[in-house]
Structures are given as C-alpha cells and as structure tokens.
Design a protein around this motif. Structure first.
Motif: not given
Lengths: 335, 335, 335
Positions: A167-168, A195, C72-82
C-alpha cells in the motif's frame, strides 16, 4: 539499438539532437553524421557500392566510414580537387551484449564497458526491445526510479496480478557496493493500512497468500534502470533523442545460455515481453508523455527522484556545478 | 495551370505567397485575390450566378471579375451604399500554349510572350502535368540545372536505362543565341574512369554499344528549364508558391500536329509521362524537399548553379544589386 | 454539456483556456481543475474508488471533489504529511434544464438562472446536441446574429426549401421586454428586387405561395442566440473553449411534455436535428472557421453585429471600459 536490427542498409537515429547514420560494413558498425556537407542530403540513404565507404545518393560524394573523409567524388573525376578537403563527423561506436553503443559527446569517449552494468558485460541470454517514444528522457528515468507510482499506477497491470503490491512504504536511496547503482531500499513497507476517510486499503486479494519477493530497483548514470528479479535481471536504458523524444531500451538478461537460455527466451516471448515490457511499460509511457512540469509539488516517496537528481548533478560526465533548475527549487524540503 | 483543368468552378492557387482565385467566365480566365474584404471568406468558392461576376457565398457581395469592383450587394438591396467603395485586387492573366499565366507582381506586367520560350509560342503538340510540391522553388530550379546529380542520382532510373550515362564531366555555362537560355556545355565528358581506392567506374552496361545523344540543357528566367531532345523539347517551370512549396510544370512540346502529334501523345502517355515526368522527376522531388542549406559546400560541377545564381542577381526583373546571400558567401571560389 | 452524457467516468473540457475535469458522484456533478499538482497528470482519467473523492492514477493522490483538498495519499500512508497542504481549484457547477453549467470565472458566480432564458428555465421537452468546433466563439456568435448571411449563405439549405427567403432587409436591434435579449427587428423586408447589372433577383420559387412566418431572432450575454419559431424555441449557446475553438450547444425547447413532447422529439430526430442543427448549421460552421479578420469591411446589415459588440462592451460581466479593438476601429461608421 539491437545489433541484429542493423543490416547492410543504413539506419538513422537522433541522439541528443544529433542526427546520426549507422552502417554495418564487413561486420563492423560505423556512425557518421547524417548530412552530406554538399547540399544537406541525409547520408542514411547513401548507396553502398564500395567497401568501407558510403556514397551520397545525390552527387556521388564518397566518404570513408571510419574517418568521415571525402575520398572520392564520382561525378567530378579522379582528380576532383575537393577530395581531402571535406570531412563529416564520425562518432565512436561499439557493439557489446548484442547492442550498438554510440557516443555523441564532444569529450574523449570512455571505454564503453565503464558505462555498462557488470551483469550485462557478463552476458548470457539477452532479450529485449527498443522504441522511440514521445516525452523527455528525464521524465522517463525519473518515472523509472519513482517509488510511489508502482504501488498505484501498476496495481491493476496483468504483470502484477500475482505479485503482492504494498500500500505504501518509506524508502531511502543508497549506493550499491557492486556497481554505481543508487539502490532504492524500503525502510518500512505496509501491505495494507487504515486511512482517514477511507478505512482499510487495499482490499486483500485471495491469491495473495504466497508471498512474492519484490525486485531490487536501482538507477545509474547514464540513464540505466535496474529491475533485479530472482533469476533474471531487467535493465531499462533511457536515451535522450531530442527535447521531446527518447529511446527506451528494455532488456532482460539471464546469466545462463543453452537450454535454460532457450526457456528464458520462450518465457520472454510469452510472458515477460508482452506483460512487463508490453502492457506494464506502456502504462509508464502514457504517463511520461502526459507529465507537465514545472510546477511540481513533490511528496515523501519522491526522495527517490530528488536523490537521483542530486546524483546526476554531482556525477554526470561533464556536469558542472550548475544552479538548481526551477523545478528543483519548487521541491518542498519538508515533505 | 493547364487551361483544360479550369472549368466553371473556381480554383485556388498560391503564387509568391498571394492567395489567388481563378475563374473561367465565357471562355476568358480571370484572377482575383482570394479573400472577400467583408469578413475574409475565400472567393474561390464564390457562386457563379451572374455573367462576368462572382458572388461571395457568405453575404452575396458580388464583384466584377475584370475590375474587382463590388458592383452589387444582393443582401443589402439595389441602393446598397457600399457598392463602388470596395475593390478586390485582380491580377493580369493570359492563356498561351494551353497554359494559364498569372502575373502576381506589383510592376506593370510585360507581354507574356516575352517570358515564354519561342518553341512554346510556336506550339504544336503540347503535353504535360502540373503539381504543387513541398520545397523551395530555388532548390528546384538549382536542381534542374545542376550538372553533377544527373550522373549519379538518376543512374538507376528507368528513364536512363538505355541512355549512356557519363561518369563525370567538366562543363561551362554560356548564353544561347536563340533566346535568353543559359546553356550547359560539356567541355570534357568521360564515360568511365579509374578512381583512387575504387578503380574503374562505372561498370559497362552491355547494351551501351549504340551511343545515345545527350539532351541540350539550359535554364532561363523566370524559372524555365530546357531539356531539348532530338525530336521533342521538354520544359520545366518552377514557380514559387510560398517559402516552403512550389509548383512544378512539366511540359513536352513536339513542333508537329496531326498524326505525328497523336503518336507523340501516345508516346507521352506510355513512356515519357510515367518514366521522365514520373519516376525520374520524383527522384528530384524527393531530393528537393530534403535539401537543408545553408551551410553548403560546393564543388567543381556546381559552376552550373553559381552561374545561374549570378545570372538571377543580374537579370531578374526588379532585381536590385543586393548583398550576396549567406549561402553565396560560403561558396568556395577555388573549387 | 448535456447531463445525460456525463456518467461515472470523468470527462474533460476546456473553458476559456482552463482545462476542467467533470465527474458525477452520487448524482451530483463536480468540476475540478484537470491537473494533479504533483506531476501534472490529467485528473479526468482519475480512478473513482472512494465516494466523494477522485484518485490520480499515477500515485494515488486522492482529492475531495467538493473542496479540491488533498485528503488522502494512498502511497504515502495514513500519516502522509502532505495531506491538507495541497488544493486543486474547483469550479461552481450546476445542472439545469438537462444541461451542465460550469463557471470558470474568478468573480463570485451569479445564480445560474440569471444567465438562462426564461423559456429554458420553464422547461418542457428539451432536445439538442453539443460539439466542439474549430473557430473563435466571437465569430460564431456574430455569425448567429448576422442579418445578411441568412438570405444568401442559407438560401439553398434543405432547411429553407419551403421557407420564403427575403432578398434584402433593413433591420435594427432593440431590447426585448421579456429578458435581456437584443432582438433583430426588420424595418423593411423585400422578398425580391431589381438590381443594377443583374435585374430581378431572386427568381420566384413556385411553391412560395403560402407565406411562411419568419422566426424571431435575438442575442444575449453570455453567448445566447434565440431562434423563436411558432411552436418551439431554438437556442444556440456559443462557449469559448480556447482562442481557436468553441463549443456549440444547439437546443430546442417545446413548452409541453407528454404526447406533444414525444411528437416534438420525433420531429427533432427526423427533421429539425438533421436539417437545422445539421446541414444548415454546418454551413455556418464552415464559414466560422474560414473567417479571417481583421481587416474587415462592414456593410449596412452588419448593424446587427456592431450593436452586439457594443452591447458586450457595456454589459459583459466584469467588462471594463476597454479601448476599442483594432477590428472595431476599422468599422466604417458611415455604412
């Protein structure tokens, strides 16, 4: 270009904006600027009447393939005063691993082996294909090492149907001990996660019980991409043709020959060729010609791209410490 | 354009960048600027409801073909106040020798006969074809008079199969007594010779025992090429359309009519047309669109080209003593 | 765009040079800028995995359709800082009368009903078609209200076979009491007349004994054209796509539904569609892409065009008192 595709007829390629004619003469390959200095007619369509020479179709100007010297001008007689006064640029060229390598640079050429990964020099069974495509070669090579897109763009490719897709992940780029590869190393890889707004993603595929090994991915100057699978190695070479087009050389190498080599060829023809170098790679190709940057807004997994850009600026042959490009400046260092 | 190809429907041509509409009205031909001054719609598609006039399809503005005056505006009534206040440019036009001649220049037009070779004015049986082609007309006319290319580019044409082709020659250009032709005169012609590196060239063709007579080649302003065979005369006219395209008029003239004329037409249809004005000329056409100069590097036989360039600079109608073009400056006077 | 042509798959349009992706999500329509800010990939091909959101096909960046926020950024995980730091522009969008209305302007959008003619808001049976065409939308709208061309360009259309066509007319433009229409009012209409040089024109058609009623023609901002027939109303909307292309929405409205509505649909399919919105309108389309102005030279019936231009300059939303365009200056005030 694959060696096998160059026969007696000349071929025409464009490398870094240089138009180059390729010829095979008594088994050797020659590369010569694709323009007769007389009236500007392409030399790739030259006649091949005399060994070691090509003759421009327009007025019979005859050039030595090795030196590019105008040695004979058929339509001006044996004492033609222009002979010896005109020269066409020739380019260093070599054949290794079933491929033709041309050096269009102005500096003295390094030994071609210096720019080839050891697995390819070692040889074995080599398969693949080359095509010229729309798009800038930098986008192609950045897309090659790009960490994030494999997990989403290629999620529904036929090639990945039986592969476990993360997934990531968090990755870093680190040098390889073996060659000049910059290897993408996963620090944390999550096959699924929960997510905000979305919940659990992705849904499990039932046949994903047998864990598939992920390939080892690396990138190296000039334009090499490594996709190391368990038993064979994939290489992709992205070669700048002009500002809007590039050549993509997609190569597969198995270190064995003989029966194993034959079986690999069969596997390439039936499976790797159409699925990996075919549909999977065409997804990338569609993307590469659609990329419209700058501006761009990078995110955490793009460390693979920024590390590659930094590497190029430091190590590219002839690179000077240039000012960062506008695109570089837009990169958010905090993400 | 051939007279026979202009019927009641208008035709559109581009001469020296001017878009011109041609019409035939009660047997006479008229040439008028191809743009209605009202809203810019092409006049070549105008309606032909009223003799001596054309009517723009958009709003019915009706122009006199001879004067270009706006005489009637159908959709504005008999008292339309704009009538008499608008004029479209017309061009001098003539029909001679089965061809339509249009003068797009700004100066007063010379009599059309002044620009036609005497053989064409004399008439007889006239055959040929016209086409619009990619390339600059100067390259087309320079290729026409070019001394060297005939001996190499056309060596394998069907047209030259039974003609003796020289290996090389020395030529000079000299004025013709009869008309304003600049004639290419061979000073020394070698059918074969022994070259360094190559040896004897070309190989003898067994059927070359019967000596064939070479045609007389000449060039004249504006854009005429002469190819005088024993019994008939070929003309080629290269007309600038725009910077990247030209019209090629390929004409054959036999001074006789009657049965001889009919036989000449048959010979043109079966042999001269497809072989000389066909394949042979298409070899030139391929070259003309491929020429990329400057820079250029001329050689000894290009005296035919440089003499033609000098002639144009001195004698072209309206030519001023302009500075030499960059291409000219590159010519090596020593070769 | 017709509501019925937007399904679950996204669509891509260009309005005033803005590339916009349209999506239908749980019956509502959303409009969002067609470019992912990450690497510039079009969002119109985004995946639709999660309700209320679209996911860029390249790296799984997932945007809220209503706000344009990167949630949501799927490929950067649930905590994606962007997440929460990137936003794509969204556009006000509405569905009325079976059509999708997008507002690409920078000012606060007016209620969509304010820009719709009352007959269309009232509804009934609505038919029509939309297409993207080459040409500038201003030429399309000027051609729509143009008084003169209907009497000549369309004289031989199938649509007008049984309609009486005037030879010429004098018209003025006046405001409509009902809506913001600028209505073209005939002050004097001549079905035939006697012209200098030409005589009586046009010839009478024998079946023109039954007088046909002429439709009421009007124009209104932004880009509306009215063609009011006896029992139904035609609207044409000309929407700027970019400088060289426009969308033409051709609409027919009958105030009734039920059996009358069904019969109108049949009449549209068999007659109005192919003849009026088909061949008749394609004559206009051919013209619009051929118009080459400035320069232009206007005539008396063009008061319909100049009145429309003046109206736009005064009343167009956000119009400032700009200097007249070069085309405007060429208008001869005296004609």
């Amino acid at each position: 270009m694959f060696s096998r595709s160059l026969g007696k007829q000349g071929a025409s390629i464009t490398l870094c904006g240089e138009e180059i004619a390729l010829f095979r003469d008594r088994r050797r390959v020659y590369a010569i600027n694709d323009r007769c200095p007389h009236r500007g007619i392409p030399l790739a369509v030259a006649r091949r009447e005399f060994p070691g020479m090509i003759t421009c179709i327009y007025h019979g100007w005859t050039f030595d393939l090795a030196t590019g010297n105008l040695d004979v001008v058929l339509t001006d007689g044996p004492d033609s005063p222009i002979c010896g006064k005109v020269q066409v640029r020739t380019y260093p060229v070599a054949e290794r691993a079933g491929l033709i390598w041309v050096y269009p640079g102005d500096e003295p050429p390094p030994p071609v082996e210096q720019d080839m990964p050891p697995q390819l020099i070692a040889g074995g069974t080599i398969v693949g294909k080359v095509s010229r495509r729309r798009g800038n070669w930098r986008y192609a090579s950045e897309n090659g090492i790009d960490d994030g897109h494999g997990k989403f763009l290629h999620r529904h490719s036929l090639w990945t149907t039986f592969r476990m897709m993360a997934a990531w992940s968090k990755a870093r780029m680190e040098p390889d001990g073996e060659w000049r590869w910059l290897i993408r190393v996963g620090e944390r890889v999550e096959m699924a996660d929960t997510y905000p707004r979305i919940g659990r993603w992705p849904a499990k595929r039932p046949w994903w019980k047998f864990k598939s090994k992920r390939p080892r991915i690396g990138i190296a100057l000039p334009g090499w991409l490594l996709v190391k699978e368990t038993d064979w190695t994939g290489f992709e070479v992205y070669v700048p043709s002009d500002a809007d087009n590039y050549y993509a050389m997609l190569i597969g190498v198995l270190p064995d020959t003989g029966l194993r080599g034959l079986l690999f060829r069969l596997r390439y023809k039936l499976y790797i060729g159409p699925l990996f170098h075919g549909q999977f790679n065409e997804e990338d190709q569609w993307i590469i010609q659609k990329i419209r940057i700058p501006p761009e807004r990078l995110y955490r997994p793009d460390v693979s791209i920024t590390a590659w850009r930094t590497h190029c600026e430091k190590h590219a042959r002839g690179a000077t410490t240039a000012a960062p490009s506008p695109a570089e400046e837009l990169v958010e260092s905090g993400v």
